[in-house]
Design a protein around this motif. Sequence first.
Motif, PDB file in Angstrom:
ATOM      1  N   PHE A  41       0.843  -1.188   0.000  1.00  0.00           N
ATOM      2  CA  PHE A  41       0.000   0.000   0.000  1.00  0.00           C
ATOM      3  C   PHE A  41       0.881   1.241   0.000  1.00  0.00           C
ATOM      4  O   PHE A  41       1.875   1.300   0.721  1.00  0.00           O
ATOM      5  CB  PHE A  41      -0.912   0.025   1.232  1.00  0.00           C
ATOM      6  N   VAL A  42       0.538   2.223  -0.820  1.00  0.00           N
ATOM      7  CA  VAL A  42       1.264   3.491  -0.836  1.00  0.00           C
ATOM      8  C   VAL A  42       0.807   4.279   0.382  1.00  0.00           C
ATOM      9  O   VAL A  42      -0.379   4.553   0.534  1.00  0.00           O
ATOM     10  CB  VAL A  42       0.991   4.279  -2.137  1.00  0.00           C
ATOM     11  N   ASP A  43       1.760   4.618   1.265  1.00  0.00           N
ATOM     12  CA  ASP A  43       1.389   5.368   2.457  1.00  0.00           C
ATOM     13  C   ASP A  43       2.103   6.711   2.572  1.00  0.00           C
ATOM     14  O   ASP A  43       1.795   7.510   3.454  1.00  0.00           O
ATOM     15  CB  ASP A  43       1.608   4.542   3.725  1.00  0.00           C
ATOM     16  N   ASP A  44       3.033   6.992   1.668  1.00  0.00           N
ATOM     17  CA  ASP A  44       3.691   8.289   1.638  1.00  0.00           C
ATOM     18  C   ASP A  44       2.712   9.309   1.048  1.00  0.00           C
ATOM     19  O   ASP A  44       2.216   9.131  -0.065  1.00  0.00           O
ATOM     20  CB  ASP A  44       4.964   8.211   0.792  1.00  0.00           C
ATOM     21  N   ASP A  45       2.409  10.362   1.803  1.00  0.00           N
ATOM     22  CA  ASP A  45       1.403  11.335   1.383  1.00  0.00           C
ATOM     23  C   ASP A  45       1.720  11.999   0.051  1.00  0.00           C
ATOM     24  O   ASP A  45       0.829  12.186  -0.780  1.00  0.00           O
ATOM     25  CB  ASP A  45       1.203  12.404   2.459  1.00  0.00           C
ATOM     26  N   ASN A  46       2.984  12.354  -0.178  1.00  0.00           N
ATOM     27  CA  ASN A  46       3.360  13.007  -1.439  1.00  0.00           C
ATOM     28  C   ASN A  46       3.202  12.060  -2.622  1.00  0.00           C
ATOM     29  O   ASN A  46       2.683  12.444  -3.674  1.00  0.00           O
ATOM     30  CB  ASN A  46       4.794  13.533  -1.371  1.00  0.00           C
ATOM     31  N   GLU A  47       3.654  10.834  -2.453  1.00  0.00           N
ATOM     32  CA  GLU A  47       3.532   9.834  -3.518  1.00  0.00           C
ATOM     33  C   GLU A  47       2.057   9.516  -3.769  1.00  0.00           C
ATOM     34  O   GLU A  47       1.616   9.425  -4.921  1.00  0.00           O
ATOM     35  CB  GLU A  47       4.290   8.568  -3.125  1.00  0.00           C
ATOM     36  N   LEU A  48       1.292   9.390  -2.694  1.00  0.00           N
ATOM     37  CA  LEU A  48      -0.124   9.091  -2.815  1.00  0.00           C
ATOM     38  C   LEU A  48      -0.863  10.194  -3.578  1.00  0.00           C
ATOM     39  O   LEU A  48      -1.677   9.920  -4.463  1.00  0.00           O
ATOM     40  CB  LEU A  48      -0.733   8.913  -1.423  1.00  0.00           C
ATOM     41  N   GLU A  49      -0.546  11.428  -3.279  1.00  0.00           N
ATOM     42  CA  GLU A  49      -1.178  12.555  -3.969  1.00  0.00           C
ATOM     43  C   GLU A  49      -0.804  12.581  -5.449  1.00  0.00           C
ATOM     44  O   GLU A  49      -1.661  12.764  -6.314  1.00  0.00           O
ATOM     45  CB  GLU A  49      -0.773  13.874  -3.313  1.00  0.00           C
ATOM     46  N   ALA A  50       0.480  12.380  -5.749  1.00  0.00           N
ATOM     47  CA  ALA A  50       0.939  12.417  -7.143  1.00  0.00           C
ATOM     48  C   ALA A  50       0.328  11.292  -7.967  1.00  0.00           C
ATOM     49  O   ALA A  50      -0.177  11.515  -9.077  1.00  0.00           O
ATOM     50  CB  ALA A  50       2.465  12.345  -7.187  1.00  0.00           C
ATOM     51  N   ILE A  51       0.348  10.079  -7.441  1.00  0.00           N
ATOM     52  CA  ILE A  51      -0.192   8.935  -8.178  1.00  0.00           C
ATOM     53  C   ILE A  51      -1.714   9.013  -8.225  1.00  0.00           C
ATOM     54  O   ILE A  51      -2.339   8.629  -9.215  1.00  0.00           O
ATOM     55  CB  ILE A  51       0.285   7.603  -7.567  1.00  0.00           C
ATOM     56  N   GLY A  52      -2.314   9.561  -7.185  1.00  0.00           N
ATOM     57  CA  GLY A  52      -3.758   9.769  -7.182  1.00  0.00           C
ATOM     58  C   GLY A  52      -4.193  10.668  -8.321  1.00  0.00           C
ATOM     59  O   GLY A  52      -5.231  10.438  -8.952  1.00  0.00           O
ATOM     60  N   LYS A  53      -3.399  11.690  -8.614  1.00  0.00           N
ATOM     61  CA  LYS A  53      -3.704  12.586  -9.731  1.00  0.00           C
ATOM     62  C   LYS A  53      -3.625  11.849 -11.065  1.00  0.00           C
ATOM     63  O   LYS A  53      -4.437  12.083 -11.959  1.00  0.00           O
ATOM     64  CB  LYS A  53      -2.751  13.779  -9.735  1.00  0.00           C
ATOM     65  N   VAL A  54      -2.658  10.954 -11.184  1.00  0.00           N
ATOM     66  CA  VAL A  54      -2.527  10.160 -12.418  1.00  0.00           C
ATOM     67  C   VAL A  54      -3.779   9.304 -12.616  1.00  0.00           C
ATOM     68  O   VAL A  54      -4.370   9.287 -13.695  1.00  0.00           O
ATOM     69  CB  VAL A  54      -1.258   9.271 -12.371  1.00  0.00           C
ATOM     70  N   PHE A  55      -4.194   8.600 -11.556  1.00  0.00           N
ATOM     71  CA  PHE A  55      -5.395   7.771 -11.672  1.00  0.00           C
ATOM     72  C   PHE A  55      -6.636   8.618 -11.898  1.00  0.00           C
ATOM     73  O   PHE A  55      -7.537   8.217 -12.633  1.00  0.00           O
ATOM     74  CB  PHE A  55      -5.559   6.878 -10.444  1.00  0.00           C
TER      75      PHE A  55
END
Length: 84
Positions: free
Chosen positions: A60-74
């Motif tokens: 599970f991605v739990d790093d907030d910055n990574e989660l936000e960036a990849i969330g934008k891609v999805f």
Amino acid sequence: MNKISITDENGEVLELFVVEQARVNATDYILVTESEDDEAQAYILKDISGKESTEAVYEFVDDDNELEAIGKVFSELLEDTDIV
């Protein structure tokens, strides 16, 4: 939707539905849900298996910055769907 099984940190097997997949900076990510319901919680998982492995290993991605960036891609990939 494709269905995958992963084992969490407690050793429990989770059945998840793959909604979408993306490759960002040579890393594979999948967007999954616990059910096919419209109200299901969504999670982003990261493939950490490495190039040598024949089987994907996700966490599970739990790093907030990574989660936000990849969330934008999805979000862009799923622009025309009702997944929020």
